[in-house]
Design a protein around this motif. Structure first.
Motif, PDB file in Angstrom:
ATOM      1  N   PHE A   6       0.264  -1.092   0.354  1.00  0.00           N
ATOM      2  CA  PHE A   6       1.305  -0.149  -0.036  1.00  0.00           C
ATOM      3  C   PHE A   6       2.539  -0.445   0.802  1.00  0.00           C
ATOM      4  O   PHE A   6       2.501  -0.348   2.042  1.00  0.00           O
ATOM      5  CB  PHE A   6       0.840   1.286   0.196  1.00  0.00           C
ATOM      6  N   THR A   7       3.639  -0.835   0.174  1.00  0.00           N
ATOM      7  CA  THR A   7       4.815  -1.298   0.909  1.00  0.00           C
ATOM      8  C   THR A   7       6.040  -0.424   0.649  1.00  0.00           C
ATOM      9  O   THR A   7       6.092   0.322  -0.339  1.00  0.00           O
ATOM     10  CB  THR A   7       5.148  -2.749   0.521  1.00  0.00           C
ATOM     11  N   ASN A   8       7.027  -0.551   1.556  1.00  0.00           N
ATOM     12  CA  ASN A   8       8.324   0.125   1.429  1.00  0.00           C
ATOM     13  C   ASN A   8       8.209   1.642   1.288  1.00  0.00           C
ATOM     14  O   ASN A   8       8.832   2.269   0.431  1.00  0.00           O
ATOM     15  CB  ASN A   8       9.100  -0.442   0.226  1.00  0.00           C
ATOM     16  N   GLY A   9       7.380   2.218   2.142  1.00  0.00           N
ATOM     17  CA  GLY A   9       7.225   3.668   2.122  1.00  0.00           C
ATOM     18  C   GLY A   9       7.535   4.303   3.467  1.00  0.00           C
ATOM     19  O   GLY A   9       7.896   3.617   4.433  1.00  0.00           O
ATOM     20  N   ASN A  10       7.434   5.605   3.521  1.00  0.00           N
ATOM     21  CA  ASN A  10       7.490   6.368   4.772  1.00  0.00           C
ATOM     22  C   ASN A  10       6.118   6.988   4.975  1.00  0.00           C
ATOM     23  O   ASN A  10       5.846   8.094   4.497  1.00  0.00           O
ATOM     24  CB  ASN A  10       8.568   7.444   4.706  1.00  0.00           C
ATOM     25  N   ALA A  34       4.929   4.611   9.513  1.00  0.00           N
ATOM     26  CA  ALA A  34       4.821   3.188   9.186  1.00  0.00           C
ATOM     27  C   ALA A  34       5.499   2.892   7.857  1.00  0.00           C
ATOM     28  O   ALA A  34       5.658   3.772   7.006  1.00  0.00           O
ATOM     29  CB  ALA A  34       3.360   2.765   9.140  1.00  0.00           C
ATOM     30  N   GLN A  35       5.882   1.635   7.679  1.00  0.00           N
ATOM     31  CA  GLN A  35       6.512   1.214   6.430  1.00  0.00           C
ATOM     32  C   GLN A  35       5.478   0.856   5.364  1.00  0.00           C
ATOM     33  O   GLN A  35       5.732   0.968   4.170  1.00  0.00           O
ATOM     34  CB  GLN A  35       7.407  -0.008   6.705  1.00  0.00           C
ATOM     35  N   THR A  39      -5.484  -9.016  -3.747  1.00  0.00           N
ATOM     36  CA  THR A  39      -4.981  -7.732  -3.253  1.00  0.00           C
ATOM     37  C   THR A  39      -4.012  -7.101  -4.252  1.00  0.00           C
ATOM     38  O   THR A  39      -3.082  -7.748  -4.723  1.00  0.00           O
ATOM     39  CB  THR A  39      -4.261  -7.916  -1.898  1.00  0.00           C
ATOM     40  N   LEU A  40      -4.203  -5.812  -4.529  1.00  0.00           N
ATOM     41  CA  LEU A  40      -3.295  -5.073  -5.403  1.00  0.00           C
ATOM     42  C   LEU A  40      -2.140  -4.541  -4.564  1.00  0.00           C
ATOM     43  O   LEU A  40      -2.353  -3.864  -3.557  1.00  0.00           O
ATOM     44  CB  LEU A  40      -4.031  -3.912  -6.076  1.00  0.00           C
ATOM     45  N   GLU A  41      -0.909  -4.852  -4.954  1.00  0.00           N
ATOM     46  CA  GLU A  41       0.261  -4.371  -4.218  1.00  0.00           C
ATOM     47  C   GLU A  41       0.878  -3.178  -4.929  1.00  0.00           C
ATOM     48  O   GLU A  41       1.122  -3.221  -6.141  1.00  0.00           O
ATOM     49  CB  GLU A  41       1.305  -5.484  -4.061  1.00  0.00           C
ATOM     50  N   VAL A  42       1.108  -2.110  -4.167  1.00  0.00           N
ATOM     51  CA  VAL A  42       1.717  -0.890  -4.696  1.00  0.00           C
ATOM     52  C   VAL A  42       3.061  -0.693  -4.018  1.00  0.00           C
ATOM     53  O   VAL A  42       3.138  -0.575  -2.789  1.00  0.00           O
ATOM     54  CB  VAL A  42       0.810   0.346  -4.460  1.00  0.00           C
ATOM     55  N   GLU A  43       4.119  -0.654  -4.779  1.00  0.00           N
ATOM     56  CA  GLU A  43       5.481  -0.465  -4.283  1.00  0.00           C
ATOM     57  C   GLU A  43       5.770   1.034  -4.183  1.00  0.00           C
ATOM     58  O   GLU A  43       5.776   1.753  -5.183  1.00  0.00           O
ATOM     59  CB  GLU A  43       6.473  -1.146  -5.221  1.00  0.00           C
ATOM     60  N   LEU A  44       5.986   1.525  -2.960  1.00  0.00           N
ATOM     61  CA  LEU A  44       6.191   2.965  -2.746  1.00  0.00           C
ATOM     62  C   LEU A  44       7.628   3.413  -2.991  1.00  0.00           C
ATOM     63  O   LEU A  44       7.886   4.612  -3.154  1.00  0.00           O
ATOM     64  CB  LEU A  44       5.771   3.336  -1.317  1.00  0.00           C
ATOM     65  N   LYS A  45       8.578   2.490  -2.955  1.00  0.00           N
ATOM     66  CA  LYS A  45       9.987   2.796  -3.238  1.00  0.00           C
ATOM     67  C   LYS A  45      10.529   3.921  -2.350  1.00  0.00           C
ATOM     68  O   LYS A  45      11.235   4.820  -2.801  1.00  0.00           O
ATOM     69  CB  LYS A  45      10.158   3.167  -4.712  1.00  0.00           C
ATOM     70  N   GLY A  46      10.152   3.865  -1.075  1.00  0.00           N
ATOM     71  CA  GLY A  46      10.670   4.835  -0.111  1.00  0.00           C
ATOM     72  C   GLY A  46      10.003   6.194  -0.125  1.00  0.00           C
ATOM     73  O   GLY A  46      10.416   7.105   0.604  1.00  0.00           O
ATOM     74  N   LYS A  47       8.963   6.366  -0.928  1.00  0.00           N
ATOM     75  CA  LYS A  47       8.301   7.674  -1.010  1.00  0.00           C
ATOM     76  C   LYS A  47       7.455   7.954   0.228  1.00  0.00           C
ATOM     77  O   LYS A  47       7.118   7.060   1.001  1.00  0.00           O
ATOM     78  CB  LYS A  47       7.430   7.732  -2.266  1.00  0.00           C
ATOM     79  N   THR A  48       7.109   9.229   0.381  1.00  0.00           N
ATOM     80  CA  THR A  48       6.389   9.710   1.562  1.00  0.00           C
ATOM     81  C   THR A  48       4.886   9.671   1.325  1.00  0.00           C
ATOM     82  O   THR A  48       4.407  10.071   0.263  1.00  0.00           O
ATOM     83  CB  THR A  48       6.819  11.152   1.891  1.00  0.00           C
ATOM     84  N   VAL A  49       4.144   9.220   2.344  1.00  0.00           N
ATOM     85  CA  VAL A  49       2.684   9.203   2.291  1.00  0.00           C
ATOM     86  C   VAL A  49       2.149  10.024   3.459  1.00  0.00           C
ATOM     87  O   VAL A  49       2.609   9.876   4.593  1.00  0.00           O
ATOM     88  CB  VAL A  49       2.141   7.759   2.380  1.00  0.00           C
ATOM     89  N   ILE A  50       1.198  10.918   3.170  1.00  0.00           N
ATOM     90  CA  ILE A  50       0.555  11.700   4.232  1.00  0.00           C
ATOM     91  C   ILE A  50      -0.953  11.750   3.970  1.00  0.00           C
ATOM     92  O   ILE A  50      -1.396  11.508   2.850  1.00  0.00           O
ATOM     93  CB  ILE A  50       1.105  13.152   4.307  1.00  0.00           C
ATOM     94  N   PRO A  51      -1.762  12.085   4.983  1.00  0.00           N
ATOM     95  CA  PRO A  51      -3.209  12.246   4.755  1.00  0.00           C
ATOM     96  C   PRO A  51      -3.488  13.403   3.803  1.00  0.00           C
ATOM     97  O   PRO A  51      -2.681  14.326   3.663  1.00  0.00           O
ATOM     98  CB  PRO A  51      -3.756  12.543   6.158  1.00  0.00           C
TER      99      PRO A  51
END
Length: 433
Positions: free
Chosen positions: A5-9, A20-21, A47-59
């Motif tokens: 998961f890339t390009n996220g917060n 982390a990014q 590997t499957l790549e998921v583009e987060l486009k700057g979105k927020t990820v939390i537990p």
């Protein structure tokens, strides 16, 4: 399956609250967090790549007092299907027979979808009886349990459920396990059944009543300590809270506390400053209901009076004292947990009225508390509550950053459990003729 998961917060909610990014996940776990460059080094052609486009990820979130089974039966009543409600006496000694399971099952799946939609993937189900245990056992065996359910047996009415099933359900079995006992000391404030020190507003004598006497409560606490099980105590009124603390002090003085006991007090909206200090010394955790004051503020004011109402939910005092504190989601209308965090932070009721501003908290602090202390109460800190390496890949992708002033605008866009996307739910394709 490996995913990156890339390009996220990505808010890790570790001790240093790092962001982390990118995330790298494999099988059911988080493997690596860091910058895009660091994480992408782990990528393979599969590997499957998921583009987060700057979105927020939390537990993923916890609900530490779900009342799902009670909610199912209330739905059956509301739908005019009382005839399908199971009787406790009809449950066989092997916890297998549940004649109207399909009716309960249908309603449960809707409730489960709402939990997932709101990012809640672990729930505590208190007051488990033979009837509700049989339901949870069957729903787990059906393979349709997508959220983790932790059960606490009603020790007064159904201790045999724990005695007969503690070994087979000590660990998660198809997403369900038994963790300890629960006991209710009084009724709810909104129904004027909480046990109070002073009469309800408009009455000279009515103070509610206790459901458990001191001798019973002492025996229950001793039993939980001896069996090394958690004990969750539900006490709404100030007299019930005082009873629990008084008996606990007496029992703890003669029986050594054990970390596996880890007691918690639920519904304790009427705690005082003095009692908070006692709770800290006794090592008791405290859990409040999110929606109680928000949804029922006018009703509570009517039965308690404005003075007592304004002192309710002293969350900030508990956190400052160092007491392990949490809030639970028990809301029949499934108001977004982020909207409820907004209420606890601003202390604005459903009617738009503010009360007791000195108890206000930052929304981020409430979210951090929910994650950390939910896992603590469940003895799951090693596996959940953060996105550190080696933890469960249970997380949410949000539409808004956690820096927004209005948490009520935050919503869940995607939900992952054990590294698999479970929300939005994929619609089955219809076979073309």
């Amino acid at each position: 399956m490996q995913k990156v998961f890339t390009n996220g917060n990505c808010h890790l909610f570790n001790e240093t609250l790092d962001v982390a990014q990118a995330l790298f996940t494999n099988d059911e776990s988080v493997v690596l967090t860091g910058s895009n460059e660091e994480v992408l080094q782990m990528k393979t052609p599969e590997t499957l790549e998921v583009e987060l486009k700057g979105k927020t990820v939390i537990p993923a979130l916890y609900d530490v007092n779900s009342c799902v089974f009670n909610r199912i039966e209330k739905c059956l009543i509301d739908e005019g299907k009382e005839k399908f409600i199971e009787n406790e006496a009809d449950i066989d000694e092997n916890y297998e027979h549940f004649a109207n399971f399909k009716h309960y099952h249908k309603i449960f799946l809707k409730i489960q979808d709402e939990y997932i939609k709101n990012g809640i993937l672990t729930i505590f189900e208190l007051q488990i009886t033979a009837k509700s245990f049989t339901f949870w056992k069957k729903i787990a065996e059906s393979g349709e349990l997508k959220i983790d359910v932790i059960g606490y047996v009603d020790i007064k009415s159904s201790k045999d459920v724990m005695d007969n099933n503690c070994r087979s359900y000590r660990k998660y079995k198809n997403c369900f396990r038994l963790a300890g006992y629960s006991v209710e000391l009084d009724g709810e404030i909104t129904q004027a059944r909480a046990w109070l020190k002073k009469p309800y507003k408009g009455s000279k004598t009515s103070v509610g009543y206790p459901k458990t006497n001191e001798e019973q409560l002492s025996f229950i606490i001793k039993t939980a300590i001896e069996e090394k099980r958690q004990l969750f105590v539900i006490a709404h009124g100030d007299a019930a809270i005082e009873q629990f603390l008084r008996v606990s002090k007496a029992v703890f003085a003669e029986k050594k506390d054990d970390d596996k006991f880890r007691p918690a007090l639920f519904g304790a909206d009427m705690l005082t400053k003095k009692e908070i200090k006692e709770i800290k010394e006794l090592g008791i955790s405290v859990c409040f209901e999110f929606s109680n004051v928000y949804q029922n503020s006018e009703q509570i004011k009517e039965v308690l009076g404005r003075g007592r109402f304004n002192k309710m939910l002293p969350l900030s005092l508990l956190l400052k004292s160092g007491v392990v504190t949490n809030v639970y989601y028990n809301d029949k209308n499934f108001l977004s947990p982020f909207k409820q965090i907004q209420f606890v932070s601003t202390r604005v009721t459903k009617e738009g009225k503010k009360y007791h501003k000195k108890f206000k908290l930052e929304s981020f602090e409430i979210l951090k508390m929910m994650l950390k202390n939910g896992a603590f109460l469940a003895f799951e800190t090693e596996h959940k509550s953060s996105l550190e390496n080696g933890k469960k890949a249970n997380f949410l992708i949000l539409n808004n950053p956690l820096t927004v002033d209005e948490y009520s605008t935050i919503s869940v866009e995607d939900v992952y459990k054990d590294n698999e996307k479970i929300y939005p739910i994929k619609k089955k394709k219809k076979n073309s003729k």
